[in-house]
Design an enzyme around this catalytic site. Structure first.
Site, PDB file in Angstrom:
ATOM      1  N   GLU A   1      68.769  59.807  47.500  1.00 44.64           N
ATOM      2  CA  GLU A   1      68.982  59.945  48.947  1.00 44.64           C
ATOM      3  C   GLU A   1      70.325  59.349  49.355  1.00 44.64           C
ATOM      4  O   GLU A   1      71.110  59.962  50.083  1.00 44.64           O
ATOM      5  CB  GLU A   1      67.864  59.213  49.726  1.00 44.64           C
ATOM      6  CG  GLU A   1      66.492  59.812  49.571  1.00 44.64           C
ATOM      7  CD  GLU A   1      65.704  59.215  48.409  1.00 44.64           C
ATOM      8  OE1 GLU A   1      66.333  58.753  47.422  1.00 44.64           O
ATOM      9  OE2 GLU A   1      64.460  59.229  48.478  1.00 44.64           O
TER      10      GLU A   1
ATOM     11  N   ARG B   1      63.832  44.784  48.230  1.00 43.86           N
ATOM     12  CA  ARG B   1      63.137  44.442  49.481  1.00 43.86           C
ATOM     13  C   ARG B   1      63.349  42.993  49.899  1.00 43.86           C
ATOM     14  O   ARG B   1      62.847  42.559  50.923  1.00 43.86           O
ATOM     15  CB  ARG B   1      61.650  44.782  49.354  1.00 43.86           C
ATOM     16  CG  ARG B   1      60.972  44.238  48.115  1.00 43.86           C
ATOM     17  CD  ARG B   1      59.642  44.918  47.868  1.00 43.86           C
ATOM     18  NE  ARG B   1      59.012  44.491  46.620  1.00 43.86           N
ATOM     19  CZ  ARG B   1      59.228  45.060  45.433  1.00 43.86           C
ATOM     20  NH1 ARG B   1      60.061  46.078  45.337  1.00 43.86           N
ATOM     21  NH2 ARG B   1      58.611  44.628  44.353  1.00 43.86           N
TER      22      ARG B   1
ATOM     23  N   GLU C   1      55.241  47.321  48.614  1.00 41.42           N
ATOM     24  CA  GLU C   1      55.935  47.604  47.353  1.00 41.42           C
ATOM     25  C   GLU C   1      55.768  46.409  46.393  1.00 41.42           C
ATOM     26  O   GLU C   1      55.807  46.572  45.179  1.00 41.42           O
ATOM     27  CB  GLU C   1      57.427  47.885  47.611  1.00 41.42           C
ATOM     28  CG  GLU C   1      58.078  48.672  46.484  1.00 41.42           C
ATOM     29  CD  GLU C   1      59.463  49.196  46.839  1.00 41.42           C
ATOM     30  OE1 GLU C   1      59.621  50.409  47.036  1.00 41.42           O
ATOM     31  OE2 GLU C   1      60.406  48.378  46.917  1.00 41.42           O
TER      32      GLU C   1
ATOM     33  N   HIS D   1      48.114  49.869  74.260  1.00 37.83           N
ATOM     34  CA  HIS D   1      47.760  51.131  74.926  1.00 37.83           C
ATOM     35  C   HIS D   1      47.614  52.261  73.928  1.00 37.83           C
ATOM     36  O   HIS D   1      47.645  53.435  74.317  1.00 37.83           O
ATOM     37  CB  HIS D   1      48.798  51.453  76.000  1.00 37.83           C
ATOM     38  CG  HIS D   1      48.855  50.386  77.047  1.00 37.83           C
ATOM     39  ND1 HIS D   1      48.015  50.372  78.139  1.00 37.83           N
ATOM     40  CD2 HIS D   1      49.596  49.258  77.125  1.00 37.83           C
ATOM     41  CE1 HIS D   1      48.264  49.289  78.867  1.00 37.83           C
ATOM     42  NE2 HIS D   1      49.222  48.589  78.264  1.00 37.83           N
TER      43      HIS D   1
ATOM     44  N   LYS E   1      60.085  60.074  41.802  1.00 40.37           N
ATOM     45  CA  LYS E   1      61.533  60.328  41.698  1.00 40.37           C
ATOM     46  C   LYS E   1      61.801  61.326  40.560  1.00 40.37           C
ATOM     47  O   LYS E   1      62.581  62.261  40.708  1.00 40.37           O
ATOM     48  CB  LYS E   1      62.285  59.029  41.404  1.00 40.37           C
ATOM     49  CG  LYS E   1      62.379  58.073  42.569  1.00 40.37           C
ATOM     50  CD  LYS E   1      63.263  56.881  42.191  1.00 40.37           C
ATOM     51  CE  LYS E   1      63.175  55.787  43.242  1.00 40.37           C
ATOM     52  NZ  LYS E   1      63.919  54.592  42.886  1.00 40.37           N
TER      53      LYS E   1
HETATM   54  O1  F6P Z   1      61.957  53.123  46.434  1.00 42.21           O
HETATM   55  C1  F6P Z   1      62.212  52.291  45.383  1.00 42.21           C
HETATM   56  C2  F6P Z   1      63.452  51.484  45.529  1.00 42.21           C
HETATM   57  O2  F6P Z   1      63.850  51.154  44.241  1.00 42.21           O
HETATM   58  C3  F6P Z   1      63.280  50.245  46.392  1.00 42.21           C
HETATM   59  O3  F6P Z   1      62.697  49.198  45.706  1.00 42.21           O
HETATM   60  C4  F6P Z   1      64.675  49.983  46.818  1.00 42.21           C
HETATM   61  O4  F6P Z   1      64.751  49.098  47.885  1.00 42.21           O
HETATM   62  C5  F6P Z   1      65.125  51.390  47.152  1.00 42.21           C
HETATM   63  O5  F6P Z   1      64.509  52.204  46.165  1.00 42.21           O
HETATM   64  C6  F6P Z   1      66.606  51.607  47.182  1.00 42.21           C
HETATM   65  O6  F6P Z   1      67.211  51.341  45.940  1.00 42.21           O
HETATM   66  P1  F6P Z   1      68.765  51.168  45.807  1.00 42.21           P
HETATM   67  O7  F6P Z   1      69.186  49.985  46.620  1.00 42.21           O
HETATM   68  O8  F6P Z   1      69.013  50.970  44.340  1.00 42.21           O
HETATM   69  O9  F6P Z   1      69.430  52.423  46.313  1.00 42.21           O
END
Ligand code: F6P
Length: 539
Positions: A209, A266, A351, A382, A502
């Protein structure tokens, strides 16, 4: 979970189960004082829980049986407690404000690097804020777009919103996370390329992403400004542990802010991942946030279990999950600035402790990480509070509030806080059929207007929402989650569960775009892919 110690909790719960919170209060005028703790600017009132001295004693016994204090020391001193990834877990080093502190990983003190990156972030944030760092065409930076997802997004989003009163209002912050191009496109409509800084935030620098969004943002910027590499150098910085990938993307390592594999995504807000926040609120306020974290860290590491706020919160969570079968808990901040706090906690908690295998690789025999959810009060009142008050599910809730407001307009704040206090009162004490009748409710409505009460809540109060109290609040929940992971005997710092999706998404993507895919999925997935291709004329 230590079964002998757990049995004692179950026995204590069985002995007290029929006593309601209302009866507990009636029996002890000092109950509120007895079950109130303070730490790092926060007061926790946990008196409105289904607990008595015996239940709490048994719960502390559970923590002791899990060698919690030794485990805490292991984390703080850099032991490789994230064993499935063979990593230390040292987010606490990121906010260790003691200038003489040393923390070793594999024989190397990590603190000089932590301080160096913080200093580099500070210098860059100051340069952006003052206008010393300008865009390719010489214009000041007015827009900061953080591109990241999960831990590289949720923390900065939450904290930038939470600390908006401390922000430089002439610089607007945006956060793009979703691979849905709408997120990027709608953001780019609101910014001007010549005045925009893109921060590509990714621990791995390989997340689909983030890299897709970063590449599209780079293409857009170069198209808008020309100049290719030199424009990118002025408008893109990277936050990552992966220098090789950063360079491959075309960002000069000089424009990279590093962190390390011992910072979980996280838990990464106080690392370089906080750069967008630092640009917004300035390095001084960022430093104050780190101090707040540090205060709670020190409290967690040194306070005895009975007075330890994260430990108490963790044990109460375990009580409801494992003895009362509660499947979720609600986090309800009575502060609009904390509107993204529940979403941030969702990743942190779910997570971390969404695990079904103990540290020995065996299936757990009890439930672990709860489902965490919430919305700011009073809005939630509400919508979903009805179910908390009168539904069939037991939903313990944390109410979070501040005595002072950043926006003292009329009597808004008194009304807001009156609602917070009233909700915890109503949830604990309910309303009896007799009270309904005394209020003149017709007999046929009495069953519907009766509130059973006995709904457990914690109330967390601070004087005001500041960088310091925010840092302490985040650390409080981090350590709560750590404590629960230790007691449940699970690994809280890996996240293998997100990998399969993934990998499969990559396979499916190939089939969506291939000229003649050989669909080898199950019949449902094959049909969905075929349908999609047909609509797009790729059949
Ligand atoms: O969704 C899994 C994950 O590895 C999370 O633990 C992490 O915060 C996120 O993807 C983003 O990962 P990155 O910082 O490596 O892009």
């Amino acid at each position: 979970m230590n079964q002998e110690a757990w049995k004692k909790v179950e026995d204590a719960v069985a002995a007290s189960k029929t006593t309601t919170i209302k009866q507990l209060f009636a029996a002890d005028p000092d109950r509120a004082a007895k079950y109130t703790l303070s730490a790092a600017g926060w007061t926790l009132d946990y008196s409105k829980n289904r607990i008595d001295a015996n239940v709490m004693k048994a719960l502390f016994g559970l923590a002791k049986a899990a060698n919690l204090q030794e485990e805490i020391e292991k984390m703080f001193t850099g032991a490789k407690i994230n064993r499935t990834e063979n990593r230390a877990v040292l987010h606490t080093a990121l906010r260790n404000c003691d200038p003489a502190a040393q923390v070793f990983v594999d024989g190397k003190d990590v603190m000089p690097d932590v301080r160096a990156v913080l200093a580099k972030m500070g210098a860059f944030a100051d340069a952006v804020r003052s206008g010393a760092h300008r865009g390719f065409t010489g214009k000041r930076i007015k827009y900061v777009v953080n591109i990241g997802i999960g831990g590289s997004d949720l923390g900065p989003v939450m904290a930038t919103l939470a600390l908006a009163p401390y922000s430089k209002r002439s610089i607007k912050s945006f956060f793009v996370s979703n691979v849905d191009a709408t997120h990027l496109a709608e953001t780019l409509r609101q910014v001007k390329a010549a005045e925009t800084l893109f921060i590509v935030a990714s621990k791995t620098f390989t997340t689909q992403e983030t890299m897709t969004n970063a590449e599209s943002a780079r293409d857009w910027l170069v198209k808008e400004l020309g100049g290719s590499g030199s424009a990118v150098a002025k408008h893109f910085v990277a936050l990552s542990t992966n220098e090789a990938e950063v360079v491959k993307f075309g960002i000069d390592p000089a424009n990279m802010f590093a962190f390390w594999d011992w910072v979980g995504g996280r838990y990464s807000l106080p690392s370089a991942i906080g750069l967008s926040l630092m640009i917004s609120i300035g390095p001084k306020n960022f430093g104050k946030m780190l101090k707040g974290y540090w205060k709670m860290d020190k409290h967690f590491r040194t306070a005895r279990l009975e007075k330890n706020m994260p430990v108490v919160l963790a044990l109460l969570g375990i009580l409801y999950s494992n003895a009362y079968g509660a499947e979720s808990y609600a986090v309800l901040p009575y502060d609009q600035y904390l509107s993204r706090f529940p979403a941030y906690l969702q990743q942190m908690d779910m997570e971390s402790n969404g695990k079904a295998v103990t540290k020995d690789g065996k299936p757990v025999a009890y439930s672990t990480g709860p489902i965490e959810w919430g919305e700011p009060g009073t809005n939630g009142q509400h919508s979903f509070y009805q179910l908390i008050h009168q539904g069939t599910h037991l939903i313990p809730a944390d109410f979070i509030g501040f005595c002072k407001t950043h926006n003292p307009i009329g009597d808004h704040h008194d009304k807001l806080m009156a609602n917070l206090f009233a909700q915890t009162e109503a949830l604990a004490f309910g309303k009896t059929a007799e009270q309904c009748r005394a209020d003149g409710d017709p007999e046929e409505l009495v069953p519907f207007k009766t509130f059973e009460g006995n709904r457990p809540t914690n109330t967390l109060l601070a004087d005001d929402l500041t960088p310091e109290t925010l840092g302490a609040l985040v650390a409080l929940y981090e350590h709560k989650i750590f404590t629960q992971g230790v007691i449940w005997n699970i690994y809280s710092f890996d996240q293998w569960g997100v990998q399969l999706g993934k990998v499969l998404a990559k396979n499916v993507l190939k089939d969506l775009v291939a000229e003649k895919p050989e669909l080898k999925h199950d019949s449902s997935t094959n049909a969905l892919i075929a349908h999609y291709r047909k609509v797009l004329g790729r059949a």
